[in-house]
Design an enzyme around this catalytic site. Structure first.
Site, PDB file in Angstrom:
ATOM      1  N   ARG A  65     -15.384  -9.786   3.664  1.00 57.17           N
ATOM      2  CA  ARG A  65     -15.832  -8.443   3.014  1.00 57.17           C
ATOM      3  C   ARG A  65     -16.169  -8.902   1.726  1.00 57.17           C
ATOM      4  NH1 ARG A  65     -11.582  -7.186   6.767  1.00 57.17           N
ATOM      5  NH2 ARG A  65      -9.997  -7.942   5.032  1.00 57.17           N
ATOM      6  N   GLU A 106       0.429 -16.624   6.067  1.00 56.10           N
ATOM      7  CA  GLU A 106       1.737 -16.313   6.490  1.00 56.10           C
ATOM      8  C   GLU A 106       2.002 -17.164   7.437  1.00 56.10           C
ATOM      9  OE1 GLU A 106       2.096 -12.114   6.913  1.00 56.10           O
ATOM     10  OE2 GLU A 106       4.223 -12.386   7.112  1.00 56.10           O
TER      11      GLU A 106
HETATM   12  P1  AMP Z   1      -4.521 -13.385   0.397  1.00 57.69           P
HETATM   13  O1  AMP Z   1      -4.952 -14.631   0.510  1.00 57.69           O
HETATM   14  O2  AMP Z   1      -3.000 -13.124   0.998  1.00 57.69           O
HETATM   15  O3  AMP Z   1      -4.623 -12.998  -1.041  1.00 57.69           O
HETATM   16  O4  AMP Z   1      -5.046 -12.536   1.411  1.00 57.69           O
HETATM   17  C1  AMP Z   1      -6.435 -11.957   0.930  1.00 57.69           C
HETATM   18  C2  AMP Z   1      -7.279 -11.875   2.071  1.00 57.69           C
HETATM   19  O5  AMP Z   1      -6.765 -11.408   3.149  1.00 57.69           O
HETATM   20  C3  AMP Z   1      -8.516 -10.875   1.649  1.00 57.69           C
HETATM   21  O6  AMP Z   1      -9.755 -11.437   2.189  1.00 57.69           O
HETATM   22  C4  AMP Z   1      -8.103  -9.465   2.541  1.00 57.69           C
HETATM   23  O7  AMP Z   1      -9.355  -9.052   2.837  1.00 57.69           O
HETATM   24  C5  AMP Z   1      -7.115  -9.698   3.498  1.00 57.69           C
HETATM   25  N1  AMP Z   1      -6.100  -9.116   3.537  1.00 57.69           N
HETATM   26  C6  AMP Z   1      -4.871  -9.395   3.348  1.00 57.69           C
HETATM   27  N2  AMP Z   1      -3.879  -8.154   3.154  1.00 57.69           N
HETATM   28  C7  AMP Z   1      -4.535  -7.289   3.486  1.00 57.69           C
HETATM   29  C8  AMP Z   1      -4.343  -5.778   3.737  1.00 57.69           C
HETATM   30  N3  AMP Z   1      -2.890  -5.406   3.528  1.00 57.69           N
HETATM   31  N4  AMP Z   1      -5.450  -4.957   4.061  1.00 57.69           N
HETATM   32  C9  AMP Z   1      -6.626  -5.475   4.115  1.00 57.69           C
HETATM   33  N5  AMP Z   1      -6.845  -6.526   3.831  1.00 57.69           N
HETATM   34  C10 AMP Z   1      -5.991  -7.732   3.726  1.00 57.69           C
END
Ligand code: AMP
Length: 172
Positions: free
Chosen positions: A60, A97
């Site tokens: 995205r 995770e």
């Molecule tokens: P992080 O590495 O945990 O910051 O996760 C970020 C990535 O996961 C981004 O590319 C987001 O598009 C996706 N992502 C994580 N959680 C969500 C959520 N609750 N809704 C939509 N996309 C998410």
């Protein structure tokens, strides 16, 4: 402009307990899309970030990155999941995770010594954005800022990132 009203919440996607923040409803709203790109560009200009490149994170970040790069007269660099880019890459593995993932950029995508802003739709734990920042450092360049549409503040993702401006338009 109330961007939050244009973002759709999908409970229990992709798995139970996760509320997915769906930005496709924002993308299809002409005024919302324009406001989103213009807001990110304006903040980058006000902070004088002057990036040479916008680095967008698959997938995205590929939607928001190029119009932002166009407005800021910067280049666009895609950071892709492993195995997608055809030429020699820099690669960084990072923790999810459950398990691990890997982001890559072409080794010659960023001229050394450049200023780079990282863009993605959302920051959750911050692991993905940090991996992107590490790729920029591997390329011998400087991360000068981060731009997100959505920030999940309770997860504290911004604490994982270098101390540069971190812009998010909507907080949950
Ligand atoms: P992080 O590495 O945990 O910051 O996760 C970020 C990535 O996961 C981004 O590319 C987001 O598009 C996706 N992502 C994580 N959680 C969500 C959520 N609750 N809704 C939509 N996309 C998410």
């Amino acid at each position: 402009m109330n961007l939050k009203s244009l973002i759709r919440d999908i409970p229990d996607f992709p798995k139970p307990g996760i509320v997915f923040r769906d930005i496709t409803t924002l993308l299809s709203d002409a005024a919302g899309l324009r406001y989103t790109i213009d807001s990110l560009a304006r903040v980058c200009q006000e902070m004088d970030l002057a990036p040479d490149y916008i680095l967008g994170i698959e997938s995205r970040g590929f939607i928001f990155g190029p119009p932002l790069a166009y407005q800021l007269q910067a280049g666009f660099v895609p950071a892709r999941k492993s195995g997608k880019l055809p030429a020699a890459v820099h690669a960084i593995a990072y923790d999810l995770e459950y398990g691990q993932d890997c982001l890559e950029i072409h080794q010659d995508a960023i001229a050394p010594g450049s200023r780079v802003v990282v863009v993605d739709d959302l920051i959750a734990t911050g692991g993905t954005a940090r991996a992107a920042a590490e790729l920029i450092e591997l390329a011998g360049s400087e991360v000068v800022g981060f731009g997100f549409i959505v920030e999940l503040t309770e997860l504290g993702g911004r604490k994982k990132l270098p101390e540069v401006p971190i812009v998010s338009l909507v907080e949950y």
